[in-house]
Design a protein around this motif. Structure first.
Motif, PDB file in Angstrom:
ATOM      1  N   LYS A  37       0.838   3.129  13.584  1.00 39.86           N
ATOM      2  CA  LYS A  37       1.166   2.336  12.648  1.00 39.86           C
ATOM      3  C   LYS A  37       2.062   1.090  12.880  1.00 39.86           C
ATOM      4  O   LYS A  37       2.285   0.701  12.999  1.00 39.86           O
ATOM      5  N   TYR A  71       1.992  -2.214  12.827  1.00 38.88           N
ATOM      6  CA  TYR A  71       3.385  -2.940  12.447  1.00 38.88           C
ATOM      7  C   TYR A  71       3.980  -4.388  13.424  1.00 38.88           C
ATOM      8  O   TYR A  71       4.478  -5.129  12.598  1.00 38.88           O
ATOM      9  N   ASN A 101       8.632  -1.889   7.234  1.00 40.77           N
ATOM     10  CA  ASN A 101       7.969  -1.141   7.046  1.00 40.77           C
ATOM     11  C   ASN A 101       7.044  -1.826   6.815  1.00 40.77           C
ATOM     12  O   ASN A 101       6.316  -2.352   6.714  1.00 40.77           O
ATOM     13  N   LYS A 122       3.871  -0.197   5.174  1.00 38.05           N
ATOM     14  CA  LYS A 122       3.865  -0.363   3.787  1.00 38.05           C
ATOM     15  C   LYS A 122       3.497  -1.605   3.296  1.00 38.05           C
ATOM     16  O   LYS A 122       3.137  -2.536   2.384  1.00 38.05           O
ATOM     17  N   GLU A 123       5.106  -2.393   3.165  1.00 40.82           N
ATOM     18  CA  GLU A 123       5.333  -3.320   3.251  1.00 40.82           C
ATOM     19  C   GLU A 123       4.492  -4.734   3.840  1.00 40.82           C
ATOM     20  O   GLU A 123       4.295  -5.650   2.634  1.00 40.82           O
ATOM     21  N   LEU A 174       1.292  -4.413   4.923  1.00 42.99           N
ATOM     22  CA  LEU A 174       0.572  -4.793   3.892  1.00 42.99           C
ATOM     23  C   LEU A 174      -0.071  -4.700   2.812  1.00 42.99           C
ATOM     24  O   LEU A 174      -0.586  -5.664   2.505  1.00 42.99           O
ATOM     25  N   ILE A 226       7.116  -1.377  -5.984  1.00 37.94           N
ATOM     26  CA  ILE A 226       6.451  -0.329  -4.597  1.00 37.94           C
ATOM     27  C   ILE A 226       6.949   0.986  -4.540  1.00 37.94           C
ATOM     28  O   ILE A 226       6.831   1.735  -3.945  1.00 37.94           O
ATOM     29  N   ASN A 227       8.418   0.401  -4.453  1.00 38.80           N
ATOM     30  CA  ASN A 227       9.491   2.080  -3.501  1.00 38.80           C
ATOM     31  C   ASN A 227      10.059   3.065  -5.326  1.00 38.80           C
ATOM     32  O   ASN A 227      10.704   3.622  -5.074  1.00 38.80           O
ATOM     33  N   ASN A 233       4.061   3.457  -7.413  1.00 42.00           N
ATOM     34  CA  ASN A 233       3.690   3.519  -5.860  1.00 42.00           C
ATOM     35  C   ASN A 233       1.414   3.721  -5.535  1.00 42.00           C
ATOM     36  O   ASN A 233       0.787   2.329  -5.771  1.00 42.00           O
ATOM     37  N   SER A 266      -1.013  -0.022  -6.345  1.00 41.80           N
ATOM     38  CA  SER A 266      -1.576  -0.021  -4.739  1.00 41.80           C
ATOM     39  C   SER A 266      -3.359  -0.460  -5.789  1.00 41.80           C
ATOM     40  O   SER A 266      -3.795  -0.992  -5.840  1.00 41.80           O
TER      41      SER A 266
END
Length: 623
Positions: free
Chosen positions: A3, A7, A122, A124-125, A127, A375-376, A381, A385
């Motif tokens: 990860k 990142y 992070n 996730k963001e 991606l 997304i948050n 979530n 996706s």
């Protein structure tokens, strides 16, 4: 550990884009050249008075060496190297690979810009931003740019514009000579690739100003933005001066009639925005399904979106939607003003998808903004996706389908007719009609011609097909029957009459061709008189008046009416000073009349205007 690596490092994302695109669309590397090559040839030979022919030639010529290298010589060089060290490879396959790579680089540069705009906190963001850049990568609008080798300038224009965008952010943070040089040089190359890059003169400063205004003092922010805008503006001025000098040296002129700008602007805006958000409609150049009412509806929805973006800016200090609006407005609307060109640098197709290419990054920015916002939020979530995955799969499948259009010319035109609302039935018979004609299979040709005629008896194309067939078969009754149908059952107006005059001329019936053209001039006089009574003026463009004079002169020349023909050749050049062919023919007649010096001057002027004339300079000195 993985990860943290993902990142901090973007290499895997770039490699992932390459693998994804080549695995999905690699089959298209075996496709040949597509329709634009032949479309250009038709443009050359059908352009009135050689004006568009010459200006298209100058447009191709107007490239600075770095752009020309990327557009042409790079493919030739790579083809030579690969063939020398490995095995022979078609130049077209190398060209397709070049298109692929430039498009993938554009997707990656967009990913970099998305990171600048959203500052992901992070993995996730990050991606989400990468998946948003993939939406640009597989967007169906990009199919024309990627699979058609003749539209690379749009890819290059966006490539250099995105690089300019990135280095403008660097210039904002650190003002040094190197950053100034990069911004100026990259933007200059973008303008050389395609004039539509002028829109980034507004997009870049506006985006940076709005984004930085969240964290900087307004006055300080303006002071930092001003040098960026000034650098871009000066670069544009330098480019435009060079371009203007080139246009003046080559005697090119631009269209000045803005009477129908309102209508054209709305139609084009509707077309672009509909194609941007609804690519599955398979909009083709020849569909001819543009309506002003729908254009107004699209404009209305666009204004609602503008109001929403202003709300987010003023209420929440979120500038992303305004940036999206600015990008779409500049990339789609403003170029319409540049596209209204009759002479000079023409556009082969004013409404082709390639002109939407630079607008698709705005859609990725919009989707990234939406996903980052949601997304948050709990329970969303998985939903976000899934939506993102479905969108990517949906776009990929559409692009896979659309890529087949660019397999070859026959496939393109077949698909264009098949999906065009106006040609749904015509498609089934027009392709075998052409095949029958090419193979001299008269049974097949006549069968399909009768089907087309029964579908649309009033279409002049089919009537002329029958007239041609019966004329070659020496069937006077059959020929005259369809000639009478042409005069009685169609709108027998100047455009149709001009086709008839051309038909007579092609069949060496020069006297009848002349008679029909005299009718056309009579129709023109009546039309002008009717408008004069109404207190209005009219500009006759169908058929072009210089073409009518030129055909009349040719018909008279073939009847040995040299003095009358000379006068009409000169009238053609009076209405169209770029009509090199008329000048050449006038020089031939002047020579026959013994006016050798004037004949020589007309011939030299013709050669100067049109370097494509088949005749050589040796003709000047011949007796």
């Amino acid at each position: 550990m993985l990860k943290e690596y993902l990142y901090k490092n973007d290499t895997i994302f770039f490699v992932g884009s390459i693998l994804f695109f080549y695995i999905t669309f690699g089959y298209a590397l075996d496709y040949g050249r597509t329709y634009d090559d032949f479309q250009l040839v038709r443009q050359f030979f059908n352009s009135p008075g050689d004006a568009k022919l010459i200006s298209t030639f100058f447009y191709a010529k107007f490239h600075f060496y770095p752009i020309y290298f990327l557009s042409h010589e790079l493919d030739n060089f790579l083809t030579y190297v690969y063939s020398y060290f490995f095995s022979d490879i078609l130049n077209i396959k190398i060209a397709k690979n070049t298109n692929f790579l430039i498009h993938i680089f554009n997707s990656y540069l967009l990913f970099v810009i998305l990171k600048i705009l959203f500052s992901p906190k992070n993995l996730k963001e990050k991606l989400i931003l990468y998946l948003s850049s993939l939406i640009f990568l597989v967007h169906p609008i990009s199919s024309q740019i990627v699979f058609n080798v003749t539209t690379r300038n749009e890819s290059l224009a966006l490539f250099f514009s995105l690089l300019t965008f990135i280095y403008s952010f660097k210039l904002y943070d650190k003002k040094n000579t190197l950053n100034y040089l990069f911004v100026s040089l990259l933007y200059f190359f973008a303008l050389c690739s395609k004039l539509m890059a002028v829109t980034f003169l507004g997009i870049i400063p506006l985006s940076i100003f709005l984004l930085k205004n969240k964290t900087s003092n307004y006055t300080e922010n303006f002071k930092r933005i001003y040098p960026i805008f000034f650098t871009l503006f000066i670069t544009f001025i330098i480019f435009y001066i060079i371009r203007d000098r080139f246009i003046s040296d080559n005697i090119l002129s631009f269209y000045q009639n803005f009477e129908d700008l309102y209508s054209k602007f709305l139609i084009a805006l509707k077309f672009y925005i509909r194609g941007l958000f609804f690519p599955f409609e398979h909009i083709y150049i020849y569909a001819d399904n543009y309506k002003k009412d729908l254009s107004l509806l699209i404009l209305f929805l666009f204004l609602i979106f503008l109001s929403l973006s202003m709300y987010f800016l003023l209420k929440h200090k979120d500038p992303i939607l305004i940036i999206v609006i600015g990008w779409i407005s500049a990339s789609l609307s403003i170029p319409i003003l540049f596209n209204l060109i009759e002479y000079g640098f023409p556009l082969i197709s004013k409404l082709a998808e390639r002109y939407q290419y630079s607008s698709t990054p705005a859609l990725s920015i919009l989707i990234a903004w939406l996903f980052i916002k949601l997304i948050n939020i709990k329970y969303l979530n998985t939903f976000i996706s899934v939506v993102c995955a479905i969108t990517l799969i949906f776009f990929t499948l559409i692009t896979l389908d659309r890529s087949k259009v660019y397999k070859d010319n026959l496939t393109f035109f077949t698909k264009a007719h098949e999906n065009s609302p106006n040609n749904a039935h015509e498609y089934f018979f027009s392709v075998p009609l052409v095949e029958g004609m090419n193979n001299q299979n008269m049974t097949k040709y006549l069968f399909n011609l009768y089907q087309l005629y029964n579908l649309d008896p009033g279409k002049v194309d089919w009537i002329f097909q029958f007239m041609n067939y019966y004329a070659r078969d020496n069937n006077k009754k059959g020929h005259d029957y369809f000639l009478n149908r042409l005069k009685k059952d169609t709108k027998y107006d100047p455009p149709v009459k001009f086709k008839l005059a051309e038909y007579y001329f092609d069949n060496k019936e020069y006297k009848r061709s002349e008679e029909v053209i005299i009718e056309i001039f009579s129709d023109f006089d009546k039309l002008l008189l009717d408008y004069k009574k109404k207190g209005a003026t009219v500009n006759i463009t169908n058929p072009e008046i210089d073409d009518v004079y030129f055909l009349l002169a040719l018909a008279q020349k073939n009847q040995n009416k040299n003095e009358e023909a000379l006068g009409n050749f000169m009238m053609a050049t009076l209405h169209n000073p770029m009509h090199a062919t008329a000048l050449y023919n006038s020089s031939v007649i002047l020579k026959e009349l013994g006016q050798h010096e004037l004949a020589k001057k007309h011939f030299q002027d013709a050669i100067k205007l049109n370097p494509f004339l088949r005749e050589t300079i040796n003709n000047i000195n011949s007796d």
